[in-house]
Scaffold this motif. Structure first.
Motif, PDB file in Angstrom:
ATOM      1  N   GLY A   1       0.747  -1.244   0.000  1.00 23.70           N
ATOM      2  CA  GLY A   1       0.000   0.000   0.000  1.00 23.70           C
ATOM      3  C   GLY A   1       0.776   1.293   0.000  1.00 23.70           C
ATOM      4  O   GLY A   1       0.186   2.357  -0.086  1.00 23.70           O
TER       5      GLY A   1
ATOM      6  N   ALA B   1      -0.562   1.579   6.058  1.00 25.35           N
ATOM      7  CA  ALA B   1      -1.224   0.619   5.172  1.00 25.35           C
ATOM      8  C   ALA B   1      -0.583  -0.760   5.311  1.00 25.35           C
ATOM      9  O   ALA B   1      -1.284  -1.774   5.333  1.00 25.35           O
ATOM     10  CB  ALA B   1      -1.156   1.097   3.732  1.00 25.35           C
TER      11      ALA B   1
ATOM     12  N   ILE C   1      -2.529  -4.178   6.404  1.00 25.03           N
ATOM     13  CA  ILE C   1      -2.530  -5.370   5.545  1.00 25.03           C
ATOM     14  C   ILE C   1      -1.966  -6.570   6.298  1.00 25.03           C
ATOM     15  O   ILE C   1      -2.523  -7.670   6.239  1.00 25.03           O
ATOM     16  CB  ILE C   1      -1.741  -5.094   4.250  1.00 25.03           C
ATOM     17  CG1 ILE C   1      -2.532  -4.112   3.382  1.00 25.03           C
ATOM     18  CG2 ILE C   1      -1.452  -6.384   3.484  1.00 25.03           C
ATOM     19  CD1 ILE C   1      -1.738  -3.520   2.224  1.00 25.03           C
TER      20      ILE C   1
END
Length: 53
Positions: A35, A40, A44
């Motif tokens: 990401g 991010a 994830i």
């Protein structure tokens, strides 16, 4: 103080890590599958770990 944008990602998570580990996290985040940001990448990784339970 600026108003936070309205998104589903409004929780704040604070974690202390070493500079070495922060560098590794930033390198992971640069990979397209993570990401592009450290936040991010952490999201994830948490989702992937949770789906394996």
């Amino acid at each position: 103080m600026a108003k936070l944008p309205t998104t589903e990602n409004t929780e704040i998570f604070t974690m202390r890590i070493s500079p070495k580990l922060k560098g590794k996290l930033n390198q992971l985040a640069k990979q397209s599958k993570y990401g592009g940001s450290a936040s991010a990448a952490i999201r994830i990784l948490i989702e992937r770990a949770y789906s394996n339970i």
